[in-house]
Write a protein that holds these residues in place. Structure first.
Motif, PDB file in Angstrom:
ATOM      1  N   SER A  56       1.105  -1.009  -0.085  1.00  0.00           N
ATOM      2  CA  SER A  56       0.153  -0.131   0.186  1.00  0.00           C
ATOM      3  C   SER A  56       1.146   1.226  -0.397  1.00  0.00           C
ATOM      4  O   SER A  56       0.257   2.199  -0.454  1.00  0.00           O
ATOM      5  N   ASP A  86      -5.159  -1.428  -5.207  1.00  0.00           N
ATOM      6  CA  ASP A  86      -5.337  -1.920  -4.143  1.00  0.00           C
ATOM      7  C   ASP A  86      -6.356  -3.005  -3.306  1.00  0.00           C
ATOM      8  O   ASP A  86      -7.474  -2.547  -3.282  1.00  0.00           O
ATOM      9  N   GLU A  87      -5.478  -4.050  -3.745  1.00  0.00           N
ATOM     10  CA  GLU A  87      -6.590  -5.244  -3.042  1.00  0.00           C
ATOM     11  C   GLU A  87      -8.379  -4.712  -3.716  1.00  0.00           C
ATOM     12  O   GLU A  87      -8.991  -4.931  -2.640  1.00  0.00           O
TER      13      GLU A  87
HETATM   14 MG   LIG Z   1      -1.835  -2.661   1.835  1.00  0.00          MG
END
Ligand SMILES: [Mg+2]
Ligand SMILES: Nc1ncnc2c1ncn2[C@@H]1O[C@H](COP(=O)(O)OP(=O)(O)OP(=O)(O)O)[C@@H](O)[C@H]1O
Lengths: 348, 226
Positions: free
Chosen positions: B42, B162-163
């Motif tokens: 991240s 991000d994810e």
């Molecule tokens: Mg993360």
């Protein structure tokens, strides 16, 4: 192409992903060549103006979603603006009143020292014949001395003098219908030019005192107005500060997808603008209402003094100024809050 | 497209999230970024999107050194990057259409152009029928796709996610990944941070593996053809 996944799924995994730059439209949707825009890109003036208008209306719409809260804020601003603008209007009325009195002020004509009492009396008689003169009173040198002795408290000084230093005076009351300042001025000049007149002087003392008082009043209103203007700034600033906090999420997202500070600031500035405008409109209503209520009693009082004086409410230009002041204060107050708080909000 | 050159990031608490990281994400590729929790995935994406600034080292996007980007220039750099982050999701007080339109409004497109592009993007993620809906009643997967539509609507050359499949079931996750593949096929560089090793090892894209703020490995999954 979610809908087609079942057909493609097996193939998608193994393909070595050739990047065709120009993808043909398939099945109804178009996805033009990628990337095709130049950045940064400036909006055309027309789009820019349309955007401003849209934000202007949007921020008004947002305010109407919470009518009670918005009205409360506008009312506080309205009261703060009504006080100085009401007082200023009152001063304007007093000024008009004093102007109309100025014409009724008497004129003192100081006569030549050498002029005999009879000649003075005769001159008074002649002046009484002038159409623009209502009344003439002759004050001889002896009477003038007696009056001076009585009112000034310099009796002993006068006793020390061998001769009476005071001239005789004609107190001229102009006819009331010749009240214009210009008329009074021309009469003054003609009296000044009279044979035997040393000096003709409008008795403006009380008018001047009144003007001095008015000046103090005006300054006082300015001070009050400045303080209340500051209060409006703070009210709007605080309201916008809360608004910013409530829309924190939106601000973060907007920053993250490339919104400039100006873009993010805009709705808040317009909100402040509307608060100011709303406050000014309420202030206008309050002032006009107050003057409407006062108008009758003031006219009656003026009638008792034989005057046709009428209380004038806020005029067109003053109303416009009030609106402008409100809008400006709202804009500024919001600008202060936005300047202070928008920087603190960053996506994380 | 993205180049990290000896980049370190120390957070105010003193924790080193990235330690001398150097890597390269080539243009036109879909690249996966993986690694243990706390590895710095991240953080890396936040540095690219200028949410965080590096403590040292240089980051270049498309040849532009991010260290030279001033505060005022940040919005213009971000407009070149489509960002799909979990904690910056949709605005729930506006419709799906308005959410997706926001980047275009910011960029100053005119009304008709916005309508066309938003519908194309919504169509692309299969949500055209929900354009007038508010995000709240939509499922997690649908909200995720609205976010994707918003990220791609102004056709940025670079997409960061991000994810994106964080709390979706395997089927939905696969759909989302296929969507990213389709954007990649039209020339977009895509960088996706994910834990879903299972899913990405079955896809034929380069993978970067971070470990404690350093690049541990780079390459293709064993099962996939190079
Ligand atoms: Mg993360
Ligand atoms: N704002 C912050 N302040 C202090 N430390 C932070 C901050 N953000 C992240 N960290 C720390 O930096 C390290 C790396 O965080 P990062 O979010 O980049 O990891 P990640 O690889 O994304 O992990 P995950 O897979 O759990 O999302 C973590 O140990 C985290 O605690």
């Amino acid at each position: 192409m979610i809908g087609r996944r079942s057909r493609k799924r097996g193939a998608a995994v193994r393909r070595p992903a050739p990047p065709p730059r120009n993808r043909k439209p398939r099945g109804g949707w178009r996805w033009p060549a990628w990337p095709q825009l130049r950045w940064p890109r400036l909006a055309s003036p027309r789009v820019y103006a349309a955007r401003h208008l849209q934000v202007l209306l949007e921020s008004l719409g947002r305010l109407t979603h919470q009518p009670a809260a918005s009205l409360m804020t506008a009312a506080v601003i309205g009261i703060a603006l009504a006080l100085p603008s009401g007082l200023l209007t009152l001063l304007d009325n007093l000024q008009r009143l004093s102007l109309s009195w100025e014409g009724t002020a008497s004129i003192s004509v100081f006569l030549n020292q050498e002029l005999e009492a009879e000649a003075g009396q005769a001159l008074a008689g002649e002046l009484r014949g002038w159409p623009e003169i209502d009344e003439v009173r002759y004050i001889s040198r002896a009477e003038a001395l007696a009056e001076f002795r009585e009112h000034s408290g310099f009796g002993e000084v006068l006793d020390a003098l061998e001769t009476n230093p005071l001239p005789s005076v004609l107190v001229v009351e102009p006819v009331k219908s010749d009240l214009t300042p210009a008329g009074a001025e021309s009469l003054l000049q003609r009296l000044q030019a009279l044979e035997g007149a040393e000096l003709a002087q409008l008795d403006l003392q009380w008018v001047q005192r009144f003007a001095a008082l008015m000046e103090i009043g005006r300054r006082g209103v300015l001070v009050v107005g400045a303080l209340l203007g500051l209060a409006v700034l703070l009210i709007v600033g605080n309201t916008i500060r809360l608004d910013i906090q409530n829309r924190r999420e939106e601000i973060e997202v907007t920053k993250l997808i490339g919104g400039t500070d100006a873009f993010i600031r805009r709705p808040f500035l317009y909100t402040g603008f509307w608060y100011g405008v709303g406050g000014a409109l309420l202030a206008w209503l309050l002032v006009q209402l107050a003057f409407l209520l006062l108008r009758g009693p003031v006219a009656r009082l003026a009638g008792l003094y034989d005057s046709s004086f009428l209380l004038q409410p806020l005029g067109f230009v003053d109303s416009l100024n009030l609106l402008l002041a409100g809008a400006l204060l709202g804009w500024l107050g919001s600008g202060l809050a936005v300047g202070r708080h928008l920087r603190e909000i960053e996506p994380s | 497209m993205i180049r990290f050159d000896n980049v370190s990031k120390r957070y105010p608490g003193g924790f080193d999230a990235l330690r001398g990281l150097s890597l390269h994400v080539p243009a036109g590729q879909l690249t996966f970024l993986t690694g243990h929790s706390g590895a710095g995935k991240s953080t890396l994406l936040k540095l690219v999107s200028l949410i965080e600034r590096p403590t040292s080292g240089n980051i270049l996007i498309d040849g532009q050194n991010l260290n030279r980007v001033t505060r005022r220039q940040i919005p213009f750099v971000r407009r070149k990057v489509g960002i799909i982050f979990q904690n910056h999701q949709l605005l729930f007080d506006r419709t799906v259409f308005d959410n997706v339109a926001l980047p275009l409004i910011i960029a100053g497109h005119d009304h008709r152009e916005i309508g066309r592009r938003v519908r194309a993007a919504l169509d692309k993620v299969g949500l055209l029928k929900h354009e007038r809906a508010y995000p709240h009643p939509l499922s997690g997967g649908e909200q995720q796709r609205v976010g994707i539509a918003r990220a791609v609507v102004n056709r940025p050359p670079l997409l960061l996610a991000d994810e994106p499949t964080g709390n979706l079931d395997p089927e939905l996750s696969r759909e989302i990944m296929q969507l990213f593949e389709q954007f990649n096929q039209v020339g977009v560089t895509v960088l996706i941070a994910t834990h879903d090793i299972d899913l990405i090892s079955r896809m034929n894209h380069p993978i970067l593996i971070l470990k404690a703020g350093r690049l541990q490995a780079a390459g293709y999954a064993r099962g996939a053809a190079p």
